[in-house]
Write an enzyme that holds these catalytic residues in place. Structure first.
Site, short mmCIF file in Angstrom:
data_model
loop_
_atom_site.label_atom_id
_atom_site.label_comp_id
_atom_site.label_asym_id
_atom_site.label_seq_id
_atom_site.Cartn_x
_atom_site.Cartn_y
_atom_site.Cartn_z
N PRO A 28 -1.09 -7.76 14.20
CA PRO A 28 -1.30 -6.48 14.89
C PRO A 28 -2.79 -6.12 14.95
CG PRO A 28 -0.44 -6.14 12.65
CD PRO A 28 -0.38 -7.61 12.93
N GLY A 180 2.92 -0.69 6.54
CA GLY A 180 2.83 -0.21 5.16
C GLY A 180 1.50 -0.55 4.52
N TYR A 184 -2.68 3.74 5.11
CA TYR A 184 -2.03 4.76 5.94
C TYR A 184 -0.87 5.38 5.16
CZ TYR A 184 -5.20 2.87 9.31
OH TYR A 184 -6.37 2.47 9.92
N GLY A 300 -7.81 -14.45 7.10
CA GLY A 300 -8.77 -15.53 6.90
C GLY A 300 -8.20 -16.92 7.10
C1 LIG Z 1 -9.76 -5.42 16.01
C2 LIG Z 1 -8.77 -5.38 14.89
C3 LIG Z 1 -7.80 -4.39 14.85
C4 LIG Z 1 -6.83 -4.37 13.85
N1 LIG Z 1 -5.83 -3.44 13.89
C5 LIG Z 1 -4.76 -3.54 13.04
C6 LIG Z 1 -3.60 -2.75 13.22
O1 LIG Z 1 -3.48 -1.96 14.19
N2 LIG Z 1 -2.59 -2.89 12.33
C7 LIG Z 1 -2.66 -3.77 11.28
O2 LIG Z 1 -1.73 -3.87 10.49
N3 LIG Z 1 -3.75 -4.56 11.12
C8 LIG Z 1 -4.78 -4.47 11.98
N4 LIG Z 1 -5.84 -5.33 11.87
C9 LIG Z 1 -5.83 -6.34 10.81
C10 LIG Z 1 -5.22 -7.65 11.33
O3 LIG Z 1 -3.85 -7.50 11.62
C11 LIG Z 1 -5.37 -8.74 10.24
O4 LIG Z 1 -4.72 -8.28 9.09
C12 LIG Z 1 -6.82 -9.05 9.95
O5 LIG Z 1 -7.58 -9.21 11.13
C13 LIG Z 1 -6.96 -10.31 9.10
O6 LIG Z 1 -6.48 -11.44 9.81
P1 LIG Z 1 -7.52 -12.52 10.42
O7 LIG Z 1 -8.40 -12.96 9.26
O8 LIG Z 1 -6.68 -13.61 10.97
O9 LIG Z 1 -8.34 -11.80 11.46
C14 LIG Z 1 -6.85 -5.35 12.83
C15 LIG Z 1 -7.85 -6.33 12.86
C16 LIG Z 1 -8.78 -6.38 13.87
C17 LIG Z 1 -9.79 -7.49 13.89
#
Ligand SMILES: Cc1cc2nc3c(=O)[nH]c(=O)nc-3n(C[C@H](O)[C@H](O)[C@H](O)COP(=O)(O)O)c2cc1C
Length: 369
Positions: A28, A180, A184, A300
């Site tokens: 998300p 969760g 928030y 990551g």
């Molecule tokens: C631009 C952006 C917006 C995000 N918005 C949400 C969100 O709305 N809800 C959520 O649970 N996590 C959000 N996250 C966190 C991501 O779901 C994820 O947990 C985080 O990017 C780590 O994963 P990655 O290392 O693959 O990027 C967001 C991350 C990014 C980069």
């Protein structure tokens, strides 16, 4: 030809009632590009449809009520117009053969009176102001001390999740993910740095987990448990969230979630920022034995780490945030071990097509219309 039983990111997997073509989930991601009235737009539909080759898409957080609102231009799931807007998104993803869950969100104290109806105070389990600033219509402003929810109004907040879940069903989603994580409202109830209640929703871990479990039960009553999921971030420090014993708190919550037989549990790894901010890093692998259902690990990961986590058996699927943001055809690129587009952080939150629907595909520069 030898039959291989090896399991990796590219293997089929059963998730609730759905057989997914791969184990690559789009995490998300809030992109602050909703239209007037916090209504999803046709551009949002293009963005998600471009990413329909994911085993599963989880949408950006979507507030279940005006009270749950905390950031500009985030799409809600509480008005008829928002349901229609999301229907266009789910139709677009389904027409490309994808599956899409909506992330249900209530920001709690991570809001600001200027974002609330009649300038109301944001609500929280306890009247404790977060450190940091809210992004408001007039710029960045310090968070305020929220209003502690009265015991007798908690059922009506849980009902906001019930209504959001019903609206998601009406909008044609394949399931929902309860947010969760990340400090928030649900996380605010769970962790003792933000919950100092002395009633049945505070104090012991069992009491602090009550709100999370009641929201989960309510959402399951709408969708059936196998199309419901929840995201937790045990090591996270974002939004000034903290707990005196996160291992104990999250171990209890995760073990308690077993009884629902959810579609999946989405768990986030500790990040370097969490460690810098004093969080106690607890890897997802430490929770695996507590949870018997489908588990998605996040944070990551790349091709190699994702395959290793699946091979070791501590994750069933992997979700990718930033990599999916920048690579609409991420499953294909990972399968071919092809070069990846780099994400442009300046266009993460808010704006237009730039940094949203214009990341190139490997084999085509055509943007899906
Ligand atoms: C631009 C952006 C917006 C995000 N918005 C949400 C969100 O709305 N809800 C959520 O649970 N996590 C959000 N996250 C966190 C991501 O779901 C994820 O947990 C985080 O990017 C780590 O994963 P990655 O290392 O693959 O990027 C967001 C991350 C990014 C980069």
């Amino acid at each position: 030809m030898a039959y291989t039983t090896s399991t990796d990111l590219f293997s089929l997997v059963q998730l609730g009632p759905y057989t997914l073509p791969n184990r690559i989930v789009m995490a998300p991601m809030t992109r602050n590009r909703a239209g007037e009235g916090n209504v999803p737009t046709p551009l949002n539909a293009i963005y998600y449809a471009q990413r329909a080759t994911a085993g599963l898409i989880v949408t950006e957080s979507s507030q279940v009520s005006p009270q749950g609102f905390g950031y500009l231009a985030t799409p809600g799931i509480h008005s008829p117009e928002q349901i229609v807007g999301w229907q266009e998104v789910t139709d677009a993803v389904h027409s490309k053969g994808g599956r899409i869950f909506l992330q249900l969100w209530h920001c709690g104290r991570i809001s600001h009176p200027s974002l609330q109806i009649d300038g109301a105070l944001p609500v929280a389990p306890s009247a404790i102001a977060p450190a940091g600033n809210a992004q408001t219509y007039t710029g960045s402003q310090p968070f305020v001390t929220p209003r502690a929810l009265e015991l007798d109004e908690i059922p009506s907040v849980i009902d906001q999740f019930r209504q959001g879940a019903k609206n998601a069903l009406a909008a044609g989603f394949d399931g929902v993910e309860i947010h969760g994580a990340f400090g928030y409202l649900i996380d605010q109830f769970l962790q003792d740095g933000t919950n100092q209640r002395t009633d049945s929703y505070g104090g012991s871990i069992e009491n602090r987990a009550r709100f999370l479990l009641e929201v989960t039960e309510t959402v399951c009553s709408v969708w059936g448990a196998n199309r419901v999921s929840i995201k937790l971030s045990p090591s996270n420090t974002f939004n000034d969230i903290h707990d005196s014993d996160p291992k104990a708190t999250f171990s209890y919550a995760i073990a308690a979630l077993n009884s629902f037989n959810l579609g999946y549990l989405h768990l986030m790894e500790p990040t370097p920022a969490d460690i810098r901010h004093g969080g106690k890093p607890i890897p997802v692998s430490e929770f695996r034995t507590l949870y018997s259902g489908t588990l998605i690990a996040n944070g990551g990961y790349d091709r190699e780490k994702g395959n290793a986590a699946i091979a070791k058996g501590y994750a069933d699927l992997i979700s990718f945030g930033t990599l999916f943001l920048a690579n609409p055809d991420l499953p294909e690129r990972l399968r071919l071990n092809a070069p990846l587009n780099q994400a442009d952080r300046n266009t993460f939150y808010g704006g237009d097509e730039k940094g949203y629907t214009d990341y190139p595909f490997l084999y085509s520069t055509t943007v899906i219309q």
